[in-house]
Design a protein around this motif. Structure first.
Motif, PDB file in Angstrom:
ATOM      1  N   THR A 168      19.289  75.669  41.627  1.00 37.56           N
ATOM      2  CA  THR A 168      17.775  74.732  41.160  1.00 37.56           C
ATOM      3  C   THR A 168      17.750  75.570  39.774  1.00 37.56           C
ATOM      4  OG1 THR A 168      16.447  76.601  41.926  1.00 37.56           O
ATOM      5  CG2 THR A 168      17.088  75.387  43.020  1.00 37.56           C
ATOM      6  N   VAL A 170      15.212  74.975  36.657  1.00 38.53           N
ATOM      7  CA  VAL A 170      13.331  74.768  36.056  1.00 38.53           C
ATOM      8  C   VAL A 170      13.433  75.374  35.180  1.00 38.53           C
ATOM      9  CG1 VAL A 170      12.917  74.641  38.354  1.00 38.53           C
ATOM     10  CG2 VAL A 170      12.563  77.223  37.041  1.00 38.53           C
ATOM     11  N   ASP A 172      11.001  77.412  32.504  1.00 40.57           N
ATOM     12  CA  ASP A 172      10.644  78.882  32.816  1.00 40.57           C
ATOM     13  C   ASP A 172       8.816  78.970  32.580  1.00 40.57           C
ATOM     14  OD1 ASP A 172      10.438  81.639  33.209  1.00 40.57           O
ATOM     15  OD2 ASP A 172      10.857  82.120  32.285  1.00 40.57           O
ATOM     16  N   GLU A 180      10.457  75.002  41.245  1.00 42.77           N
ATOM     17  CA  GLU A 180      11.864  76.116  42.512  1.00 42.77           C
ATOM     18  C   GLU A 180      11.295  76.559  43.468  1.00 42.77           C
ATOM     19  OE1 GLU A 180      13.647  79.515  39.106  1.00 42.77           O
ATOM     20  OE2 GLU A 180      11.938  80.527  40.847  1.00 42.77           O
ATOM     21  N   LYS A 181       9.398  77.401  43.695  1.00 44.05           N
ATOM     22  CA  LYS A 181       9.442  77.968  44.785  1.00 44.05           C
ATOM     23  C   LYS A 181       9.096  76.238  45.622  1.00 44.05           C
ATOM     24  CE  LYS A 181       5.475  80.585  46.284  1.00 44.05           C
ATOM     25  NZ  LYS A 181       4.930  79.617  47.057  1.00 44.05           N
ATOM     26  N   LYS A 184      12.778  75.137  46.924  1.00 46.62           N
ATOM     27  CA  LYS A 184      12.991  76.896  48.056  1.00 46.62           C
ATOM     28  C   LYS A 184      12.994  76.923  49.347  1.00 46.62           C
ATOM     29  CE  LYS A 184      15.158  81.191  47.492  1.00 46.62           C
ATOM     30  NZ  LYS A 184      15.289  82.484  47.061  1.00 46.62           N
ATOM     31  N   GLU A 197      19.459  80.092  41.139  1.00 46.79           N
ATOM     32  CA  GLU A 197      17.963  80.022  40.287  1.00 46.79           C
ATOM     33  C   GLU A 197      18.125  80.185  38.423  1.00 46.79           C
ATOM     34  OE1 GLU A 197      15.340  81.721  42.603  1.00 46.79           O
ATOM     35  OE2 GLU A 197      15.908  81.548  44.439  1.00 46.79           O
ATOM     36  N   ARG A 199      16.421  79.413  35.091  1.00 47.37           N
ATOM     37  CA  ARG A 199      15.157  79.797  34.372  1.00 47.37           C
ATOM     38  C   ARG A 199      15.286  79.322  33.148  1.00 47.37           C
ATOM     39  NH1 ARG A 199      11.007  83.612  37.470  1.00 47.37           N
ATOM     40  NH2 ARG A 199      11.222  82.404  39.466  1.00 47.37           N
TER      41      ARG A 199
END
Length: 389
Positions: A168, A170, A172, A180-181, A184, A197, A199
């Motif tokens: 992922t 994304v 920030d 993201e959350k 996942k 992950e 950012r």
């Protein structure tokens, strides 16, 4: 001098007492304070919503509940929440607006929420997409979408279509962290693995080193989220780094493959799969009428998902005013908005009375070239999606 001027302006605004706008006279227009980033890095968001509102007004020229709607546009430049808050305060106190609208990014919407609460004026969030926003004021109603609403269907689709490992990447800030959350949680629950992950900074990002990390990790796919307008830079570097040739599939939310700039992205995006609540290519009579109305005021642009949030925001406000017979009391207007349903250019929508959020269909789309142009073509649909957060 710049610092002094800005501080003086903020101090002046802070000194203004907030109060509910005075009762309108029968012949007065209903003023709507529209706060958008018309300049700066997120100006495309402002231009899209502004054009959509002009298109709606042109397509709906008759008075609403016997009164004319007057739009007071203010540019907050999209980067300083203090500026957004000051503009909201000035619009409520000095201009006596009956509603606030617009709000391109989450921090800007959050900064204006206390103004809406104290003055008791509806605040229509037409763009910003972090789930928490309506919780910050009982006067906030959203006509755009939330990131979890769009992301979870994407994660489900990926897990069911042979994608086993994902990195992922994304931006920030709050919407990126929401994305993201949500991805996942949903993807791993379906048996997938998130192997990295990443950012990226909100301002002036250089995506090249982050994309090189993705290539080194060798996932089946890269899930991406960036704010509207940032997709071109990311896709350019995705192509230059050879991720597509390395077999890494591109998936994400529709923010990345923004309809307004899709044609500038080139063949690197062909085959990319995204999930979103609106595509310019959506086939319906309502969307055909919307595209024609938008083209009449902004022939140089394609309407995107920001534009449809502005169009539907005006539709929601007008219907609420009709329900209250032109009564502009903020509490009554918000109550009139709850539970409303209509057919939008995006499809059937309604306002969840419990959350003041959109309930809407989410579409899975594939980017294709048709008749020499790139389009996000819908091939699957999840009906009546609520904000999962």
């Amino acid at each position: 001098m710049t610092k002094f001027t800005r501080r003086a302006a903020l101090a002046s605004a802070a000194a203004l007492p907030l109060a509910r706008p005075a009762l309108a006279q029968s012949g007065d227009p209903i003023k709507v304070g529209l706060i958008l980033p018309m300049t700066g890095p997120f100006a495309s968001t402002g231009r899209q919503i502004d054009a959509a509102i002009k298109a709606w007004l042109r397509a709906n020229p008759n008075p609403v509940a016997g009164k004319r709607l007057e739009i007071l546009l203010r540019d907050d430049t999209g980067v300083a929440p203090d500026v957004t808050r000051r503009l909201a305060q000035e619009l409520v106190v000095r201009e006596r607006v009956r509603a606030l609208a617009g709000f391109g990014l989450t921090p800007l919407a959050l900064s204006a929420a206390p103004i809406a609460t104290e003055a008791k004026v509806p605040m229509l969030v037409m763009a910003a997409a972090t789930s928490i926003i309506p919780q910050r004021s009982p006067f906030i109603v959203r006509t755009s979408f939330t990131l979890p609403q769009a992301v979870r269907p994407m994660a489900d689709w990926a897990a069911k279509n042979g994608i086993r490992s994902v990195v992922t990447m994304v931006t920030d800030f709050a919407p990126g962290l929401d994305s993201e959350k949500a991805f996942k949680e949903t993807f791993t629950a379906a048996g997938g693995t998130v192997t990295g992950e990443i950012r990226t900074p909100l301002r002036n990002p250089d995506y090249a080193p982050f994309l090189q990390r993705v290539r080194d990790l060798k996932p089946d796919a890269l899930f991406i989220f960036v704010p509207s307008g940032e997709g071109s830079a990311l896709i350019k570097q995705f192509s230059e780094r050879g991720l597509k040739e390395a077999g890494i599939r591109l998936i994400g939310t529709g923010d990345v493959l923004d309809d307004d700039i899709l044609n500038d992205m080139g063949d690197a995006v062909i085959g990319a799969v995204t999930s979103h609540h609106y595509s310019t290519a959506h086939e319906s009579p309502e969307n055909t009428a919307f595209r024609e109305a938008f083209r009449a005021v902004a022939p140089e642009m394609r309407p995107n998902f920001m534009a449809v949030g502005g169009w539907d925001g005006m539709q929601l406000l007008a219907t609420a005013l009709a329900r209250t017979n032109g009564d502009v009391d903020g509490t009554k207007l918000v109550e009139a908005m709850k539970g409303q349903s209509w057919t939008s250019p995006r499809g059937p929508v309604s306002i969840d009375p419990a959350t003041r959020e959109m309930v809407q269909d989410i579409y899975i789309r594939r980017t294709e070239r048709r008749d020499g142009q790139l389009w996000n073509i819908e091939f699957d649909k999840i009906q009546g999606v609520k904000d999962a957060a």
